[in-house]
Design a protein around this motif. Structure first.
Motif, PDB file in Angstrom:
ATOM      1  N   ASP A   1     -34.713  -6.525   4.072  1.00  0.00           N
ATOM      2  CA  ASP A   1     -34.057  -6.384   2.776  1.00  0.00           C
ATOM      3  C   ASP A   1     -34.311  -4.991   2.195  1.00  0.00           C
ATOM      4  O   ASP A   1     -33.417  -4.391   1.606  1.00  0.00           O
ATOM      5  CB  ASP A   1     -34.546  -7.471   1.821  1.00  0.00           C
ATOM      6  N   HIS A   2     -35.510  -4.469   2.379  1.00  0.00           N
ATOM      7  CA  HIS A   2     -35.848  -3.117   1.914  1.00  0.00           C
ATOM      8  C   HIS A   2     -34.928  -2.073   2.562  1.00  0.00           C
ATOM      9  O   HIS A   2     -34.371  -1.212   1.880  1.00  0.00           O
ATOM     10  CB  HIS A   2     -37.317  -2.820   2.243  1.00  0.00           C
TER      11      HIS A   2
ATOM     12  N   PRO B   1     -30.187  12.285  -1.953  1.00  0.00           N
ATOM     13  CA  PRO B   1     -31.390  12.722  -2.650  1.00  0.00           C
ATOM     14  C   PRO B   1     -32.448  11.625  -2.746  1.00  0.00           C
ATOM     15  O   PRO B   1     -33.595  11.906  -3.076  1.00  0.00           O
ATOM     16  CB  PRO B   1     -30.874  13.106  -4.043  1.00  0.00           C
ATOM     17  N   THR B   2     -32.094  10.366  -2.439  1.00  0.00           N
ATOM     18  CA  THR B   2     -33.023   9.257  -2.625  1.00  0.00           C
ATOM     19  C   THR B   2     -33.449   8.550  -1.339  1.00  0.00           C
ATOM     20  O   THR B   2     -34.447   7.839  -1.336  1.00  0.00           O
ATOM     21  CB  THR B   2     -32.401   8.200  -3.563  1.00  0.00           C
ATOM     22  N   VAL B   3     -32.694   8.717  -0.263  1.00  0.00           N
ATOM     23  CA  VAL B   3     -32.984   8.049   1.012  1.00  0.00           C
ATOM     24  C   VAL B   3     -33.191   9.132   2.065  1.00  0.00           C
ATOM     25  O   VAL B   3     -32.448  10.111   2.115  1.00  0.00           O
ATOM     26  CB  VAL B   3     -31.823   7.103   1.411  1.00  0.00           C
ATOM     27  N   ASP B   4     -34.211   8.957   2.913  1.00  0.00           N
ATOM     28  CA  ASP B   4     -34.506   9.943   3.957  1.00  0.00           C
ATOM     29  C   ASP B   4     -33.506   9.801   5.106  1.00  0.00           C
ATOM     30  O   ASP B   4     -33.622   8.908   5.945  1.00  0.00           O
ATOM     31  CB  ASP B   4     -35.935   9.760   4.466  1.00  0.00           C
ATOM     32  N   VAL B   5     -32.497  10.670   5.090  1.00  0.00           N
ATOM     33  CA  VAL B   5     -31.456  10.688   6.122  1.00  0.00           C
ATOM     34  C   VAL B   5     -31.499  12.045   6.792  1.00  0.00           C
ATOM     35  O   VAL B   5     -31.536  13.074   6.122  1.00  0.00           O
ATOM     36  CB  VAL B   5     -30.055  10.450   5.510  1.00  0.00           C
ATOM     37  N   ARG B   6     -31.489  12.039   8.118  1.00  0.00           N
ATOM     38  CA  ARG B   6     -31.493  13.286   8.882  1.00  0.00           C
ATOM     39  C   ARG B   6     -30.389  13.250   9.925  1.00  0.00           C
ATOM     40  O   ARG B   6     -30.048  12.179  10.442  1.00  0.00           O
ATOM     41  CB  ARG B   6     -32.828  13.466   9.612  1.00  0.00           C
TER      42      ARG B   6
ATOM     43  N   ARG C   1     -34.642   7.210   8.014  1.00  0.00           N
ATOM     44  CA  ARG C   1     -36.042   7.199   8.432  1.00  0.00           C
ATOM     45  C   ARG C   1     -36.893   6.616   7.317  1.00  0.00           C
ATOM     46  O   ARG C   1     -36.723   6.959   6.151  1.00  0.00           O
ATOM     47  CB  ARG C   1     -36.518   8.625   8.708  1.00  0.00           C
ATOM     48  N   ASP C   2     -37.820   5.743   7.698  1.00  0.00           N
ATOM     49  CA  ASP C   2     -38.722   5.183   6.702  1.00  0.00           C
ATOM     50  C   ASP C   2     -39.973   4.670   7.398  1.00  0.00           C
ATOM     51  O   ASP C   2     -39.908   4.225   8.544  1.00  0.00           O
ATOM     52  CB  ASP C   2     -38.029   4.054   5.929  1.00  0.00           C
ATOM     53  N   LYS C   3     -41.089   4.743   6.676  1.00  0.00           N
ATOM     54  CA  LYS C   3     -42.334   4.137   7.147  1.00  0.00           C
ATOM     55  C   LYS C   3     -43.272   3.988   5.960  1.00  0.00           C
ATOM     56  O   LYS C   3     -43.066   4.579   4.908  1.00  0.00           O
ATOM     57  CB  LYS C   3     -42.977   4.950   8.263  1.00  0.00           C
ATOM     58  N   GLY C   4     -44.290   3.184   6.157  1.00  0.00           N
ATOM     59  CA  GLY C   4     -45.257   2.949   5.092  1.00  0.00           C
ATOM     60  C   GLY C   4     -44.736   1.964   4.066  1.00  0.00           C
ATOM     61  O   GLY C   4     -43.689   1.353   4.229  1.00  0.00           O
TER      62      GLY C   4
ATOM     63  N   PHE D   1     -29.370   1.213   2.556  1.00  0.00           N
ATOM     64  CA  PHE D   1     -27.970   1.406   2.947  1.00  0.00           C
ATOM     65  C   PHE D   1     -27.026   1.135   1.784  1.00  0.00           C
ATOM     66  O   PHE D   1     -26.017   1.819   1.638  1.00  0.00           O
ATOM     67  CB  PHE D   1     -27.607   0.581   4.189  1.00  0.00           C
ATOM     68  N   ARG D   2     -27.357   0.165   0.957  1.00  0.00           N
ATOM     69  CA  ARG D   2     -26.533  -0.051  -0.238  1.00  0.00           C
ATOM     70  C   ARG D   2     -26.611   1.177  -1.151  1.00  0.00           C
ATOM     71  O   ARG D   2     -25.609   1.572  -1.751  1.00  0.00           O
ATOM     72  CB  ARG D   2     -26.964  -1.329  -0.967  1.00  0.00           C
ATOM     73  N   GLU D   3     -27.787   1.782  -1.243  1.00  0.00           N
ATOM     74  CA  GLU D   3     -27.941   3.019  -2.024  1.00  0.00           C
ATOM     75  C   GLU D   3     -27.071   4.131  -1.435  1.00  0.00           C
ATOM     76  O   GLU D   3     -26.381   4.840  -2.166  1.00  0.00           O
ATOM     77  CB  GLU D   3     -29.410   3.444  -2.054  1.00  0.00           C
ATOM     78  N   LEU D   4     -27.094   4.290  -0.105  1.00  0.00           N
ATOM     79  CA  LEU D   4     -26.255   5.307   0.542  1.00  0.00           C
ATOM     80  C   LEU D   4     -24.774   5.061   0.255  1.00  0.00           C
ATOM     81  O   LEU D   4     -24.009   6.014   0.095  1.00  0.00           O
ATOM     82  CB  LEU D   4     -26.484   5.322   2.052  1.00  0.00           C
ATOM     83  N   ALA D   5     -24.374   3.790   0.179  1.00  0.00           N
ATOM     84  CA  ALA D   5     -22.962   3.451  -0.057  1.00  0.00           C
ATOM     85  C   ALA D   5     -22.509   3.822  -1.470  1.00  0.00           C
ATOM     86  O   ALA D   5     -21.316   3.846  -1.744  1.00  0.00           O
ATOM     87  CB  ALA D   5     -22.722   1.962   0.201  1.00  0.00           C
TER      88      ALA D   5
END
Length: 138
Positions: free
Chosen positions: A48-49, A67-72, A81-84, A54-58
């Motif tokens: 869900d996290h 600016p809010t999600v780590d996308v490369r 990308r995410d961890k922790g 992805f909903r934020e990216l949309a």
């Protein structure tokens, strides 16, 4: 028990214009393989996290430069990308394509990147193959 062949190969994550006001700016399509891969790595809460990201990216004008999600960039695709945090020691990579003409983010695959070096060499060809297959069927 449902046969795998009866499962939908593409799930609709969100639809452009739906969602909380002012609505999503992009559709999100999720390949069934990517969903299975993610659920093999993540708990429901962790999944869900990642889905919320992805909903934020949309909601973004340019989801490949958030600016809010780590996308490369990842070759000719992108990786979230995410961890922790809620993910603990999981170093998740979710590969996706931005299909601008259809205003659709296509979630192609998910891995738990266990090494500190480069992404394994088999990932890029597999994700490109899945994208070609998706584009041919849509």
């Amino acid at each position: 028990m449902a046969d795998d062949h009866a499962r939908k190969p593409v799930k609709v994550g969100v639809k452009e214009g739906a969602g909380p006001p002012p609505g999503y700016k992009w559709n999100v399509d999720l390949l069934d393989q990517s969903h299975r891969e993610a659920m093999g790595i993540l708990t429901e809460e962790q999944y869900d996290h990642v889905s919320r990201q992805f909903r934020e990216l949309a909601t973004e004008d340019e989801p490949s430069n958030s600016p809010t999600v780590d996308v490369r960039p990842f070759n000719d695709l992108f990786e979230l990308r995410d961890k922790g945090g809620i993910l603990g020691k999981i170093n998740i990579r979710v590969f996706f394509a931005v299909c601008r003409g259809k205003r659709t983010l296509v979630v192609l695959g998910t891995i738990n990147k266990k090494n500190d070096g480069k992404t394994p060499g088999w990932v890029a060809p597999l994700m490109r193959y899945r994208l070609r297959k998706y584009l041919a069927s849509n």
